[in-house]
Design a protein around this motif. Sequence first.
Motif, short mmCIF file in Angstrom:
data_model
loop_
_atom_site.label_atom_id
_atom_site.label_comp_id
_atom_site.label_asym_id
_atom_site.label_seq_id
_atom_site.Cartn_x
_atom_site.Cartn_y
_atom_site.Cartn_z
N LEU A 11 1.07 -0.90 -0.38
CA LEU A 11 0.19 0.21 -0.19
C LEU A 11 0.84 1.02 -0.39
CD1 LEU A 11 -2.95 -1.13 3.13
CD2 LEU A 11 -3.11 -1.30 0.44
N GLY A 12 1.86 1.30 0.88
CA GLY A 12 2.96 2.28 1.00
C GLY A 12 3.78 2.55 0.01
N ARG A 13 3.20 2.41 -1.19
CA ARG A 13 4.54 2.50 -2.05
C ARG A 13 3.57 2.93 -3.57
NH1 ARG A 13 7.86 -3.18 -3.50
NH2 ARG A 13 9.26 -3.02 -0.99
N LEU A 14 1.85 3.07 -3.24
CA LEU A 14 1.82 3.81 -4.61
C LEU A 14 1.20 5.06 -3.60
CD1 LEU A 14 -0.58 1.69 -5.81
CD2 LEU A 14 0.87 2.74 -6.55
N ASP A 15 0.33 5.78 -3.89
CA ASP A 15 0.77 7.53 -3.01
C ASP A 15 -0.29 8.20 -2.91
OD1 ASP A 15 3.01 9.13 -4.51
OD2 ASP A 15 1.68 9.08 -6.34
N ARG A 16 -1.91 7.83 -3.43
CA ARG A 16 -3.06 7.43 -2.45
C ARG A 16 -4.11 6.53 -2.78
NH1 ARG A 16 -7.43 10.99 -4.60
NH2 ARG A 16 -8.53 11.97 -2.85
N TRP A 17 -5.18 5.75 -1.70
CA TRP A 17 -5.79 5.04 -1.60
C TRP A 17 -7.07 5.94 -1.34
CZ3 TRP A 17 -4.97 0.31 -3.74
CH2 TRP A 17 -4.16 -0.25 -3.80
N LEU A 18 -8.19 5.15 -2.21
CA LEU A 18 -9.55 5.95 -1.40
C LEU A 18 -10.44 4.20 -1.41
CD1 LEU A 18 -10.56 7.82 -4.34
CD2 LEU A 18 -10.08 8.23 -2.09
N ASP A 19 -11.43 4.52 -0.57
CA ASP A 19 -11.89 3.08 0.75
C ASP A 19 -13.80 3.49 -0.09
OD1 ASP A 19 -13.65 1.19 1.48
OD2 ASP A 19 -12.36 1.22 3.16
N GLU A 20 -14.02 3.67 -1.48
CA GLU A 20 -15.11 3.86 -1.83
C GLU A 20 -14.22 5.40 -1.97
OE1 GLU A 20 -18.36 3.73 -3.03
OE2 GLU A 20 -18.28 1.57 -2.05
N ASP A 21 -14.99 6.39 -1.77
CA ASP A 21 -14.36 7.86 -1.95
C ASP A 21 -13.92 8.96 -1.07
OD1 ASP A 21 -15.56 7.85 -4.48
OD2 ASP A 21 -17.57 8.95 -3.84
N ASP A 22 -13.58 7.90 0.40
CA ASP A 22 -12.92 8.03 1.62
C ASP A 22 -11.22 7.41 1.60
OD1 ASP A 22 -14.53 8.91 2.69
OD2 ASP A 22 -15.45 7.50 4.02
N GLU A 23 -10.56 8.78 1.33
CA GLU A 23 -9.16 8.47 1.57
C GLU A 23 -8.44 7.90 3.13
OE1 GLU A 23 -4.88 10.74 1.05
OE2 GLU A 23 -6.50 11.84 0.98
N VAL A 24 -8.32 6.49 2.64
CA VAL A 24 -7.13 5.76 3.26
C VAL A 24 -5.96 5.28 3.43
CG1 VAL A 24 -9.59 5.14 4.14
CG2 VAL A 24 -8.03 3.44 2.82
N ARG A 25 -5.30 4.56 4.94
CA ARG A 25 -3.93 4.72 4.34
C ARG A 25 -3.98 3.27 4.59
NH1 ARG A 25 -1.07 8.63 8.52
NH2 ARG A 25 1.13 6.47 7.64
N ALA A 26 -4.74 2.55 5.45
CA ALA A 26 -5.25 1.22 4.65
C ALA A 26 -6.23 0.52 5.32
CB ALA A 26 -4.34 0.89 6.48
N PHE A 27 -7.06 -1.07 5.24
CA PHE A 27 -8.42 -0.95 4.89
C PHE A 27 -8.44 -1.75 5.81
CE2 PHE A 27 -7.14 0.12 0.54
CZ PHE A 27 -8.05 0.60 0.01
N PRO A 28 -9.50 -1.43 6.39
CA PRO A 28 -9.96 -2.22 7.98
C PRO A 28 -10.28 -3.73 8.10
CG PRO A 28 -11.37 -0.10 8.16
CD PRO A 28 -10.19 -0.73 6.77
N ASP A 29 -9.57 -4.75 8.68
CA ASP A 29 -9.85 -5.59 9.13
C ASP A 29 -11.73 -6.43 9.69
OD1 ASP A 29 -10.48 -8.28 9.92
OD2 ASP A 29 -8.41 -9.17 10.55
N PRO A 30 -12.20 -6.65 8.72
CA PRO A 30 -13.55 -6.66 9.28
C PRO A 30 -13.85 -7.36 10.73
CG PRO A 30 -12.98 -7.45 7.73
CD PRO A 30 -12.31 -7.15 7.78
#
Length: 262
Positions: free
Chosen positions: A128-147
């Motif tokens: 994940l850290g090698r890209l500049d930006r992540w979107l979870d739907e339309d919210d910017e995130v730095r990681a994806f939550p574990d359900p």
Amino acid sequence: MSLTRPPGPLAGQSGAANYAIDGPKHKLLATPLTRRVRGELGGEVVIDTEGAFLLHETGLSPQLYVPLDDVRADALSRTDHATHCPFKGDASYRTITVGDRVAENALWVYDEPLDAAPWLRGHAGVYLGRLDRWLDEDDEVRAFPDPYHRVDVRRTARTVEVRARGEVVASSTRALLLAETALPNRFYLPREDVRAQLRGPADTTSFCPYKGTASYYSLVLDDGAELADAAWSYEDPYAESAAIAGLVSFWGDDVEISVTSA
């Protein structure tokens, strides 16, 4: 984390249970991430998918995988780098390039996964850290939550006392207890109940996909000693942890926290 770290059922250690899970000691479980996921590099979307999943693997944190077909093909190049996993197979790597922005070996692919994990075929793991930006739907995130991971915040009237090198630096009967799956309970105190000086925020930060970005502070003791990064606070936490906004928690080798009931 809840599944693959103690005391989770896929942690590889037996706990207090009246059952046993059949299968290999090292277990893999893919959980669909049923939202739109986008990754950006150099201001351009290079990953856009609704078919991502989180791979839970014994002893490891969940890892994002995306369909290789949902990665922009013209930005991909295969590299000479390769690794081997005894549970998944041989991985080849891909670099993503957009203009002068290069995310080297940002993806890995099990082109011929082992028979135990056929669903890895056609998917790529992502650093994940090698890209500049992540979107979870339309919210910017730095990681994806574990359900399977949960955070609960509860009020407590118990007395929470914090000592640093024997000195009482905070004491409160109105702290909040934050219980997080597979982690020790943390207590968050109002700043008014902190006696020692908090110096900061420091340059240190940390990120939690369930709470947000934490700012760190040094504790200044009566003798002038300064304990770096001994306290932290979430100034703008995520909605599920909003109650701890602006409160302070403590940790470190020189910090001792005691909790007593009335």
